[in-house]
Scaffold this motif. Structure first.
Motif, PDB file in Angstrom:
ATOM      1  N   VAL A  81       0.849  -1.195   0.000  1.00 37.59           N
ATOM      2  CA  VAL A  81       0.000   0.000   0.000  1.00 37.59           C
ATOM      3  C   VAL A  81       0.883   1.244   0.000  1.00 37.59           C
ATOM      4  O   VAL A  81       1.783   1.386   0.834  1.00 37.59           O
ATOM      5  N   THR A  82       0.626   2.140  -0.947  1.00 36.17           N
ATOM      6  CA  THR A  82       1.354   3.402  -0.987  1.00 36.17           C
ATOM      7  C   THR A  82       0.413   4.544  -1.361  1.00 36.17           C
ATOM      8  O   THR A  82      -0.724   4.323  -1.777  1.00 36.17           O
ATOM      9  N   SER A  83       0.918   5.757  -1.217  1.00 40.43           N
ATOM     10  CA  SER A  83       0.160   6.960  -1.560  1.00 40.43           C
ATOM     11  C   SER A  83       0.128   7.149  -3.065  1.00 40.43           C
ATOM     12  O   SER A  83       1.166   7.072  -3.728  1.00 40.43           O
ATOM     13  N   VAL A  84      -1.066   7.409  -3.587  1.00 41.07           N
ATOM     14  CA  VAL A  84      -1.230   7.798  -4.984  1.00 41.07           C
ATOM     15  C   VAL A  84      -1.914   9.161  -4.989  1.00 41.07           C
ATOM     16  O   VAL A  84      -2.885   9.380  -4.260  1.00 41.07           O
ATOM     17  N   PHE A  85      -1.380  10.078  -5.777  1.00 43.62           N
ATOM     18  CA  PHE A  85      -1.923  11.428  -5.871  1.00 43.62           C
ATOM     19  C   PHE A  85      -2.566  11.619  -7.236  1.00 43.62           C
ATOM     20  O   PHE A  85      -2.019  11.192  -8.255  1.00 43.62           O
ATOM     21  N   PHE A  86      -3.726  12.261  -7.225  1.00 46.06           N
ATOM     22  CA  PHE A  86      -4.539  12.424  -8.426  1.00 46.06           C
ATOM     23  C   PHE A  86      -4.795  13.910  -8.684  1.00 46.06           C
ATOM     24  O   PHE A  86      -5.083  14.658  -7.753  1.00 46.06           O
ATOM     25  N   ALA A  87      -4.714  14.315  -9.935  1.00 39.09           N
ATOM     26  CA  ALA A  87      -5.202  15.620 -10.386  1.00 39.09           C
ATOM     27  C   ALA A  87      -6.327  15.311 -11.368  1.00 39.09           C
ATOM     28  O   ALA A  87      -6.075  14.812 -12.469  1.00 39.09           O
ATOM     29  N   HIS A  98      -5.551  12.628  -2.541  1.00 44.93           N
ATOM     30  CA  HIS A  98      -4.614  11.592  -2.087  1.00 44.93           C
ATOM     31  C   HIS A  98      -5.416  10.332  -1.787  1.00 44.93           C
ATOM     32  O   HIS A  98      -6.484  10.391  -1.164  1.00 44.93           O
ATOM     33  N   GLY A  99      -4.904   9.179  -2.219  1.00 42.08           N
ATOM     34  CA  GLY A  99      -5.536   7.912  -1.885  1.00 42.08           C
ATOM     35  C   GLY A  99      -4.494   6.853  -1.588  1.00 42.08           C
ATOM     36  O   GLY A  99      -3.367   6.912  -2.097  1.00 42.08           O
ATOM     37  N   TYR A 100      -4.874   5.892  -0.749  1.00 40.63           N
ATOM     38  CA  TYR A 100      -4.009   4.748  -0.482  1.00 40.63           C
ATOM     39  C   TYR A 100      -4.463   3.581  -1.356  1.00 40.63           C
ATOM     40  O   TYR A 100      -5.596   3.115  -1.239  1.00 40.63           O
ATOM     41  N   CYS A 101      -3.563   3.121  -2.223  1.00 37.94           N
ATOM     42  CA  CYS A 101      -3.869   2.025  -3.136  1.00 37.94           C
ATOM     43  C   CYS A 101      -2.952   0.841  -2.859  1.00 37.94           C
ATOM     44  O   CYS A 101      -1.763   1.026  -2.570  1.00 37.94           O
ATOM     45  N   ASP A 102      -3.512  -0.341  -2.969  1.00 33.42           N
ATOM     46  CA  ASP A 102      -2.738  -1.575  -2.822  1.00 33.42           C
ATOM     47  C   ASP A 102      -2.226  -1.957  -4.206  1.00 33.42           C
ATOM     48  O   ASP A 102      -2.982  -2.446  -5.041  1.00 33.42           O
ATOM     49  N   LEU A 103      -0.948  -1.713  -4.457  1.00 36.77           N
ATOM     50  CA  LEU A 103      -0.411  -1.903  -5.803  1.00 36.77           C
ATOM     51  C   LEU A 103      -0.221  -3.361  -6.181  1.00 36.77           C
ATOM     52  O   LEU A 103       0.136  -3.660  -7.318  1.00 36.77           O
ATOM     53  N   SER A 104      -0.506  -4.289  -5.246  1.00 35.32           N
ATOM     54  CA  SER A 104      -0.513  -5.703  -5.633  1.00 35.32           C
ATOM     55  C   SER A 104      -1.743  -6.023  -6.483  1.00 35.32           C
ATOM     56  O   SER A 104      -1.804  -7.053  -7.141  1.00 35.32           O
ATOM     57  N   ASP A 105      -2.718  -5.111  -6.477  1.00 37.10           N
ATOM     58  CA  ASP A 105      -3.930  -5.221  -7.288  1.00 37.10           C
ATOM     59  C   ASP A 105      -3.787  -4.253  -8.459  1.00 37.10           C
ATOM     60  O   ASP A 105      -3.792  -3.039  -8.271  1.00 37.10           O
TER      61      ASP A 105
END
Length: 201
Positions: A81-87, A98-105
């Protein structure tokens, strides 16, 4: 295969830098922090930030990746899980999240992007009960929120609590999830108190 985490808005309004940093680790005080597997706790959480905060986080370190108007931090919070930032362009305005996404998915980032757009494109301002509770948790100062410990019944241990003024008893904790509508309204700022209820997305 594990189920995708619930994507949930955890703060109403635009978080400033101080609020943003507080919400990066909203669950730091949990009872078994050193022992538990926290992916499910964080994955799916999101909130809005300002342009300055978005640009600041982009400049802090080289991103793990950049995809169009999104970028991910290379420092993982827990597991994958890491921070992903969106514009994102919503109703003809660029807004930042800002969202926390599980990059294994592989689909987690796209699901988050679509969920934010859907939630923020609603024509009428409204909040679900869950959003009200998450906002209360996010905006309550650390001394007045916590987790049920060994003093609570076994079934309640580890659940989130917030403090209420109990008259002669002083400040007393109550489980966040069982707060009444009146208690929720008392904890919300006035501009959020009387928003209509919204069905969960």
């Amino acid at each position: 295969m594990t189920n995708a985490p619930t994507i949930r808005k955890v703060f109403q309004g635009v978080a400033d830098r101080h609020q943003m940093y507080r919400m990066f680790d909203r669950h730091a005080g949990r009872v078994h922090r050193r022992e538990d597997y926290a992916t499910a706790l964080y994955a799916g959480e999101w909130f809005e930030i300002g342009e300055a905060e978005h640009d600041y986080m982009f400049a802090v370190e080289a991103p793990l990746w950049i995809r169009g108007s999104m970028f991910a931090l290379r420092q993982f919070l827990t597991g994958s899980v890491t921070s992903v930032f969106f514009a994102l362009r919503i109703d003809d305005a660029i807004r930042y999240f800002h969202g926390y996404c599980d990059l294994s998915d592989d689909m987690s980032v796209e699901r988050m992007r679509l969920a934010i757009i859907e939630r923020e494109s609603r024509p009428v301002r409204a909040m679900t009960r869950e959003e009200r509770l998450e906002h209360i948790w996010s905006s309550t100062a650390e001394p007045y929120r916590g987790y049920a410990d060994y003093r609570w019944p076994h079934a309640s241990r580890g659940r989130r609590t917030v403090h209420f003024f109990g008259g002669k008893l002083g400040s007393v904790p109550k489980l966040l999830e069982v707060m009444t509508d009146e208690e929720i309204a008392a904890k919300l700022p006035v501009h959020l108190r009387y928003l209509p209820d919204a069905a969960a997305a």
